[in-house]
Design a protein around this motif. Structure first.
Motif, mmCIF file in Angstrom:
data_model
loop_
_atom_site.group_PDB
_atom_site.id
_atom_site.type_symbol
_atom_site.label_atom_id
_atom_site.label_comp_id
_atom_site.label_asym_id
_atom_site.label_seq_id
_atom_site.Cartn_x
_atom_site.Cartn_y
_atom_site.Cartn_z
ATOM 1 N N CYS A 116 35.178 32.937 33.656
ATOM 2 C CA CYS A 116 36.195 33.935 32.427
ATOM 3 C C CYS A 116 35.645 34.589 31.761
ATOM 4 O O CYS A 116 35.689 35.960 31.267
ATOM 5 C CB CYS A 116 36.933 33.793 33.509
ATOM 6 S SG CYS A 116 38.050 33.306 33.821
ATOM 7 N N LEU A 117 35.147 33.614 30.646
ATOM 8 C CA LEU A 117 34.515 34.185 29.168
ATOM 9 C C LEU A 117 33.486 34.730 29.011
ATOM 10 O O LEU A 117 32.953 35.485 28.703
ATOM 11 C CB LEU A 117 34.322 33.134 28.115
ATOM 12 C CG LEU A 117 35.094 32.171 27.927
ATOM 13 C CD1 LEU A 117 35.398 30.620 26.925
ATOM 14 C CD2 LEU A 117 36.611 33.497 27.356
ATOM 15 N N VAL A 118 32.498 34.244 30.295
ATOM 16 C CA VAL A 118 31.380 35.205 29.962
ATOM 17 C C VAL A 118 30.799 36.742 30.457
ATOM 18 O O VAL A 118 30.661 37.489 30.479
ATOM 19 C CB VAL A 118 30.531 34.390 31.378
ATOM 20 C CG1 VAL A 118 29.134 34.962 31.500
ATOM 21 C CG2 VAL A 118 29.856 33.214 30.755
ATOM 22 N N GLU A 119 32.037 36.761 31.635
ATOM 23 C CA GLU A 119 32.508 38.360 31.533
ATOM 24 C C GLU A 119 33.587 38.204 31.329
ATOM 25 O O GLU A 119 35.048 38.946 32.375
ATOM 26 C CB GLU A 119 32.242 38.712 33.573
ATOM 27 C CG GLU A 119 30.985 38.381 34.469
ATOM 28 C CD GLU A 119 30.828 37.751 35.716
ATOM 29 O OE1 GLU A 119 31.152 38.577 36.400
ATOM 30 O OE2 GLU A 119 30.434 36.227 36.232
ATOM 31 N N PRO A 120 34.006 39.083 30.277
ATOM 32 C CA PRO A 120 35.125 38.799 30.081
ATOM 33 C C PRO A 120 36.145 39.882 30.108
ATOM 34 O O PRO A 120 37.411 39.906 30.317
ATOM 35 C CB PRO A 120 34.913 39.049 28.121
ATOM 36 C CG PRO A 120 33.617 39.710 28.244
ATOM 37 C CD PRO A 120 33.316 39.225 29.222
ATOM 38 N N ASP A 121 35.306 41.625 30.922
ATOM 39 C CA ASP A 121 36.464 42.188 30.986
ATOM 40 C C ASP A 121 36.046 42.323 32.878
ATOM 41 O O ASP A 121 36.381 44.030 33.319
ATOM 42 C CB ASP A 121 36.089 43.689 31.215
ATOM 43 C CG ASP A 121 34.406 43.185 30.111
ATOM 44 O OD1 ASP A 121 34.211 43.736 28.804
ATOM 45 O OD2 ASP A 121 33.726 43.182 30.112
ATOM 46 N N ASP A 122 36.212 41.412 33.000
ATOM 47 C CA ASP A 122 35.634 40.910 34.871
ATOM 48 C C ASP A 122 37.067 40.774 35.204
ATOM 49 O O ASP A 122 36.667 39.724 35.428
ATOM 50 C CB ASP A 122 34.440 41.196 35.429
ATOM 51 C CG ASP A 122 34.866 41.271 37.047
ATOM 52 O OD1 ASP A 122 35.431 41.438 37.597
ATOM 53 O OD2 ASP A 122 34.242 40.546 37.824
ATOM 54 N N PRO A 123 38.421 41.783 36.110
ATOM 55 C CA PRO A 123 39.132 40.743 36.203
ATOM 56 C C PRO A 123 38.938 40.697 37.898
ATOM 57 O O PRO A 123 39.671 39.335 38.072
ATOM 58 C CB PRO A 123 40.379 41.585 36.930
ATOM 59 C CG PRO A 123 39.351 43.200 37.021
ATOM 60 C CD PRO A 123 37.969 42.889 36.153
ATOM 61 N N ALA A 124 37.810 40.561 38.404
ATOM 62 C CA ALA A 124 37.651 39.785 39.727
ATOM 63 C C ALA A 124 37.630 37.898 39.132
ATOM 64 O O ALA A 124 37.410 37.061 40.065
ATOM 65 C CB ALA A 124 36.515 39.793 39.967
ATOM 66 N N ALA A 125 36.827 37.741 38.466
ATOM 67 C CA ALA A 125 36.172 36.051 38.062
ATOM 68 C C ALA A 125 38.113 35.813 37.874
ATOM 69 O O ALA A 125 38.851 34.195 38.321
ATOM 70 C CB ALA A 125 35.887 36.469 36.674
#
Lengths: 203, 203
Positions: free
Chosen positions: B172-181
């Motif tokens: 989640c932190l690595v892709e902060p703006d990906d709601p899919a995570a």
DNA sequence: CGTATTCGATACATTGGTGTATCGAGAGTG
DNA sequence: CACTCTCGATACACCAATGTATCGAATACG
């Protein structure tokens, strides 16, 4: 020895030393001097090959990440799949192929934390995560189909397994002589695989 | 201000500053000076209260760990469980109560890596892991029973959820703006809960 | 009111690491 | 055989951080 060949060898030895030093000292405390000493060079050699410690680390980490991932892919593709009959078998096979590298785990975990607070580096970790999932997906789907499980969303499964792998690796390393941790890890892998697949296929 | 009261306040401010500096600089690169500067003290104050940076960190980390865990426990026990009807509801409730603290994650991850290579510290992390599982277990069992799921092995479930939590937090932190995570994380939580429980109980 | 004590500030000596500038050996090349 | 270039070693100047020893102010206490 031809000059360029010598240079390649020097860089290789520095990579090797860097991994050892970063693992032993921690990401933030490794120094150029320590790396040079371990590699048997002086700082002159270092600065002639790399601009900074960060640059060396990044080169080493990317290089080794790729190597490990490629080795894993080959090992799985060459694996003996004759007596693969259950999802549990698949899990155990993959788990054995992945293995547990204490030093590499520490280095990667610390680098990841560092990357999270360093704008340009976050993407590097994200791409790595993606590469792992991408490499794992086809072989995983194929193995599971072989034992009669159809994967609904391969990417979701791969990412889930990566997350479980990371999370349980810590637990295994924190309690190194507790075999229960190892068993719990396999159980969790199996549960996730079963949850993300449906019976069907050519079992 | 009475002398002992002043001292307590000084230590508190140093704790606070330490967290900020360790989060910003990384575990290995934080310095006594930076902590003092941020807290508005000099090194004299620091050495009058702590013997070393390690000591301060350990005190701060243990203290805050306990506080966070206690807050979580209270929040869950005080939660409104009226419209809790599915396992998914439980997962979302717990997830919301846990939250995601970027800085705290980084600090803890780096400390864990450090602890893995420092004999005396490994147990500290192990005990923390245990305390988390121990705190989570009763409330989890109770919530799940309420939605009609019986937990076979509460400890195994708690540890599995901790592992999944840690592993997916990174993603989640690595892709902060990906709601899919975020969604994948909840899906995985739910899958694990369902796999580790059986229908039954007073639903 | 004066004395003792506590706590944080200041100053200092020391260490360990950085990066650059310069040098020298040895291997390739005509 | 001389010439040149590559690569790693040496030496230097510099900085950041550590830990200690000492000092001064504020507060408790008799």
């Amino acid at each position: 020895m031809p000059p360029s060949r010598r240079r390649v060898e020097t860089r290789r030895r520095l990579h090797e030393a860097a991994l050892a030093v970063f693992a032993a000292e921690g990401f933030g405390r490794a120094s150029v001097e320590q790396v040079c000493e371990r590699a048997g060079f002086t700082r002159g050699a270092f600065y002639s090959n790399f601009a900074s410690l960060d640059e060396l680390f990044l080169a080493m980490w990317a290089d080794r990440s790729n190597t490990l991932l490629e080795d894993l892919r080959r090992a799985l593709e060459a694996a003996d799949t004759a007596d693969l009959t259950t999802a549990r078998d698949v899990v155990e096979l993959v788990d054995a192929a992945v293995g547990v590298d204490d030093a590499w785990y520490r280095v990667t975990a610390e680098f990841t934390a560092h990357a999270l607070r360093t704008p340009g580096l976050r993407e590097v970790v994200a791409q790595r995560e993606d590469a792992i999932a991408g490499t794992l997906t086809p072989v995983l789907v194929s193995f599971l189909r072989r034992v009669g499980r159809e994967v609904a969303d391969p990417r979701a499964l791969a990412l889930a397994l990566v997350a479980v792998h990371d999370g349980t690796t810590v637990q295994c390393l924190v309690e190194p002589d507790d075999p229960a941790a190892r068993r719990r890890r396999l159980d969790l892998f199996e549960a996730v695989v079963l949850a993300y697949t449906t019976p069907g296929g050519d079992a």
